[in-house]
Design a protein around this motif. Structure first.
Motif, PDB file in Angstrom:
ATOM      1  N   ALA A 167       8.145 -11.261   3.944  1.00  0.00           N
ATOM      2  CA  ALA A 167       8.704 -11.691   2.660  1.00  0.00           C
ATOM      3  C   ALA A 167       8.063 -13.004   2.219  1.00  0.00           C
ATOM      4  O   ALA A 167       7.876 -13.913   3.018  1.00  0.00           O
ATOM      5  CB  ALA A 167      10.217 -11.855   2.775  1.00  0.00           C
ATOM      6  N   GLY A 168       7.691 -13.067   0.966  1.00  0.00           N
ATOM      7  CA  GLY A 168       7.094 -14.277   0.417  1.00  0.00           C
ATOM      8  C   GLY A 168       5.608 -14.401   0.635  1.00  0.00           C
ATOM      9  O   GLY A 168       4.998 -15.360   0.167  1.00  0.00           O
ATOM     10  N   SER A 169       5.003 -13.462   1.343  1.00  0.00           N
ATOM     11  CA  SER A 169       3.569 -13.520   1.617  1.00  0.00           C
ATOM     12  C   SER A 169       2.775 -12.944   0.455  1.00  0.00           C
ATOM     13  O   SER A 169       3.254 -12.083  -0.275  1.00  0.00           O
ATOM     14  CB  SER A 169       3.232 -12.721   2.870  1.00  0.00           C
ATOM     15  OG  SER A 169       3.859 -13.281   3.988  1.00  0.00           O
ATOM     16  N   ALA A 170       1.546 -13.403   0.324  1.00  0.00           N
ATOM     17  CA  ALA A 170       0.650 -12.866  -0.697  1.00  0.00           C
ATOM     18  C   ALA A 170       0.304 -11.420  -0.368  1.00  0.00           C
ATOM     19  O   ALA A 170       0.128 -11.063   0.799  1.00  0.00           O
ATOM     20  CB  ALA A 170      -0.615 -13.709  -0.767  1.00  0.00           C
ATOM     21  N   ALA A 171       0.190 -10.607  -1.392  1.00  0.00           N
ATOM     22  CA  ALA A 171      -0.166  -9.199  -1.204  1.00  0.00           C
ATOM     23  C   ALA A 171      -1.651  -9.031  -0.922  1.00  0.00           C
ATOM     24  O   ALA A 171      -2.079  -8.004  -0.407  1.00  0.00           O
ATOM     25  CB  ALA A 171       0.229  -8.387  -2.429  1.00  0.00           C
ATOM     26  N   GLY A 172      -2.451 -10.027  -1.252  1.00  0.00           N
ATOM     27  CA  GLY A 172      -3.894  -9.908  -1.041  1.00  0.00           C
ATOM     28  C   GLY A 172      -4.452  -8.792  -1.902  1.00  0.00           C
ATOM     29  O   GLY A 172      -4.105  -8.669  -3.074  1.00  0.00           O
ATOM     30  N   ASP A 173      -5.273  -7.945  -1.312  1.00  0.00           N
ATOM     31  CA  ASP A 173      -5.878  -6.853  -2.070  1.00  0.00           C
ATOM     32  C   ASP A 173      -4.996  -5.604  -2.109  1.00  0.00           C
ATOM     33  O   ASP A 173      -5.386  -4.587  -2.643  1.00  0.00           O
ATOM     34  CB  ASP A 173      -7.250  -6.505  -1.489  1.00  0.00           C
ATOM     35  CG  ASP A 173      -7.185  -5.975  -0.067  1.00  0.00           C
ATOM     36  OD1 ASP A 173      -6.129  -6.114   0.592  1.00  0.00           O
ATOM     37  OD2 ASP A 173      -8.204  -5.433   0.406  1.00  0.00           O
ATOM     38  N   GLN A 174      -3.806  -5.694  -1.564  1.00  0.00           N
ATOM     39  CA  GLN A 174      -2.899  -4.544  -1.517  1.00  0.00           C
ATOM     40  C   GLN A 174      -2.062  -4.485  -2.791  1.00  0.00           C
ATOM     41  O   GLN A 174      -1.523  -5.487  -3.237  1.00  0.00           O
ATOM     42  CB  GLN A 174      -1.984  -4.643  -0.302  1.00  0.00           C
ATOM     43  CG  GLN A 174      -2.724  -4.759   1.009  1.00  0.00           C
ATOM     44  CD  GLN A 174      -3.607  -3.557   1.274  1.00  0.00           C
ATOM     45  OE1 GLN A 174      -3.119  -2.459   1.499  1.00  0.00           O
ATOM     46  NE2 GLN A 174      -4.910  -3.766   1.234  1.00  0.00           N
ATOM     47  N   LYS A 175      -1.920  -3.295  -3.362  1.00  0.00           N
ATOM     48  CA  LYS A 175      -1.167  -3.134  -4.607  1.00  0.00           C
ATOM     49  C   LYS A 175       0.215  -2.542  -4.376  1.00  0.00           C
ATOM     50  O   LYS A 175       1.066  -2.644  -5.252  1.00  0.00           O
ATOM     51  CB  LYS A 175      -1.960  -2.258  -5.577  1.00  0.00           C
ATOM     52  CG  LYS A 175      -3.257  -2.915  -6.017  1.00  0.00           C
ATOM     53  CD  LYS A 175      -4.023  -2.041  -6.964  1.00  0.00           C
ATOM     54  CE  LYS A 175      -5.310  -2.741  -7.396  1.00  0.00           C
ATOM     55  NZ  LYS A 175      -6.154  -1.872  -8.211  1.00  0.00           N
ATOM     56  N   ARG A 176       0.422  -1.906  -3.230  1.00  0.00           N
ATOM     57  CA  ARG A 176       1.713  -1.258  -2.962  1.00  0.00           C
ATOM     58  C   ARG A 176       2.183  -1.722  -1.598  1.00  0.00           C
ATOM     59  O   ARG A 176       1.801  -1.178  -0.579  1.00  0.00           O
ATOM     60  CB  ARG A 176       1.564   0.259  -3.040  1.00  0.00           C
ATOM     61  CG  ARG A 176       1.196   0.698  -4.456  1.00  0.00           C
ATOM     62  CD  ARG A 176       0.947   2.181  -4.624  1.00  0.00           C
ATOM     63  NE  ARG A 176      -0.185   2.624  -3.837  1.00  0.00           N
ATOM     64  CZ  ARG A 176      -0.126   3.574  -2.897  1.00  0.00           C
ATOM     65  NH1 ARG A 176       0.989   4.183  -2.630  1.00  0.00           N
ATOM     66  NH2 ARG A 176      -1.208   3.904  -2.246  1.00  0.00           N
ATOM     67  N   VAL A 177       2.995  -2.774  -1.579  1.00  0.00           N
ATOM     68  CA  VAL A 177       3.436  -3.398  -0.332  1.00  0.00           C
ATOM     69  C   VAL A 177       4.953  -3.440  -0.237  1.00  0.00           C
ATOM     70  O   VAL A 177       5.657  -3.328  -1.235  1.00  0.00           O
ATOM     71  CB  VAL A 177       2.868  -4.829  -0.178  1.00  0.00           C
ATOM     72  CG1 VAL A 177       1.359  -4.828  -0.185  1.00  0.00           C
ATOM     73  CG2 VAL A 177       3.396  -5.749  -1.260  1.00  0.00           C
ATOM     74  N   MET A 178       5.429  -3.595   0.978  1.00  0.00           N
ATOM     75  CA  MET A 178       6.845  -3.828   1.272  1.00  0.00           C
ATOM     76  C   MET A 178       6.920  -4.807   2.432  1.00  0.00           C
ATOM     77  O   MET A 178       5.941  -5.015   3.136  1.00  0.00           O
ATOM     78  CB  MET A 178       7.546  -2.531   1.704  1.00  0.00           C
ATOM     79  CG  MET A 178       7.833  -1.554   0.623  1.00  0.00           C
ATOM     80  SD  MET A 178       8.802  -0.176   1.308  1.00  0.00           S
ATOM     81  CE  MET A 178       9.286   0.631  -0.197  1.00  0.00           C
ATOM     82  N   THR A 179       8.111  -5.358   2.633  1.00  0.00           N
ATOM     83  CA  THR A 179       8.337  -6.183   3.817  1.00  0.00           C
ATOM     84  C   THR A 179       8.513  -5.248   5.015  1.00  0.00           C
ATOM     85  O   THR A 179       8.756  -4.042   4.846  1.00  0.00           O
ATOM     86  CB  THR A 179       9.597  -7.050   3.666  1.00  0.00           C
ATOM     87  OG1 THR A 179      10.752  -6.205   3.620  1.00  0.00           O
ATOM     88  CG2 THR A 179       9.518  -7.946   2.439  1.00  0.00           C
ATOM     89  N   PRO A 180       8.418  -5.771   6.229  1.00  0.00           N
ATOM     90  CA  PRO A 180       8.617  -4.920   7.408  1.00  0.00           C
ATOM     91  C   PRO A 180       9.956  -4.190   7.404  1.00  0.00           C
ATOM     92  O   PRO A 180      10.013  -2.986   7.671  1.00  0.00           O
ATOM     93  CB  PRO A 180       8.515  -5.903   8.572  1.00  0.00           C
ATOM     94  CG  PRO A 180       7.611  -6.975   8.058  1.00  0.00           C
ATOM     95  CD  PRO A 180       7.992  -7.127   6.614  1.00  0.00           C
ATOM     96  N   GLY A 181      11.029  -4.897   7.111  1.00  0.00           N
ATOM     97  CA  GLY A 181      12.341  -4.260   7.091  1.00  0.00           C
ATOM     98  C   GLY A 181      12.431  -3.154   6.067  1.00  0.00           C
ATOM     99  O   GLY A 181      12.988  -2.077   6.323  1.00  0.00           O
ATOM    100  N   GLU A 182      11.868  -3.388   4.878  1.00  0.00           N
ATOM    101  CA  GLU A 182      11.876  -2.359   3.834  1.00  0.00           C
ATOM    102  C   GLU A 182      11.090  -1.126   4.272  1.00  0.00           C
ATOM    103  O   GLU A 182      11.527   0.009   4.048  1.00  0.00           O
ATOM    104  CB  GLU A 182      11.269  -2.913   2.545  1.00  0.00           C
ATOM    105  CG  GLU A 182      12.113  -3.958   1.852  1.00  0.00           C
ATOM    106  CD  GLU A 182      11.376  -4.666   0.737  1.00  0.00           C
ATOM    107  OE1 GLU A 182      12.071  -5.164  -0.163  1.00  0.00           O
ATOM    108  OE2 GLU A 182      10.120  -4.750   0.753  1.00  0.00           O
TER     109      GLU A 182
END
Length: 135
Positions: free
Chosen positions: A68-83
């Motif tokens: 949570a709160g981390s930059a997505a970088g080059d990823q467009k579809r991200v979630m947190t570990p828990g999600e």
């Protein structure tokens, strides 16, 4: 691999696929199941639908996972570990070493839902793997 986590609907259209992103991921998952493959590599954004589609018969590994709160970088579809875990992932791939500096990876093993062991690797000494999974 269903659809790269660095792709979104625009990328799918730009490559001239006739299906939308979710439909393309579902079609590729069905092909993998019919081919007898043991698992899928898929965005956590598709994990819930793919889990409903393939049931418990295939493992789902999700890259594109960020604390949570981390930059997505080059990823467009991200979630947190828990999600990602709640969405149905069996294994998650969390960030990359270059996102958090060159440090020794932490490793945490979390048992999820009694079905599979989730192997979490975090490339930063600033993140507690167990707390991160709650986000």
């Amino acid at each position: 691999m269903t659809v790269l986590t660095s792709w979104d609907e625009n990328d799918v259209r730009a490559e001239a696929y006739s299906l939308g992103l979710a439909e393309l991921a579902a079609k590729r998952a069905e092909h993998a199941k019919l081919a007898g493959i043991d698992g899928l590599i898929a965005s956590p954004m598709e994990a819930q639908n793919l889990r409903q589609q393939v049931g418990a018969s295939l493992l789902i590994v999700t890259p594109g996972v960020r604390p949570a709160g981390s930059a997505a970088g080059d990823q467009k579809r991200v979630m947190t570990p828990g999600e990602a875990i709640r969405a149905g992932a069996d294994h998650i791939v969390v960030a990359r070493g270059r996102d958090y500096g060159d440090v020794t990876p932490l490793r945490g093993v979390i048992r999820g839902g009694g079905r599979h062991t989730l192997d979490v690797r975090v490339h930063t000494a600033r993140v507690d793997p167990a707390r991160m999974l709650l986000q």
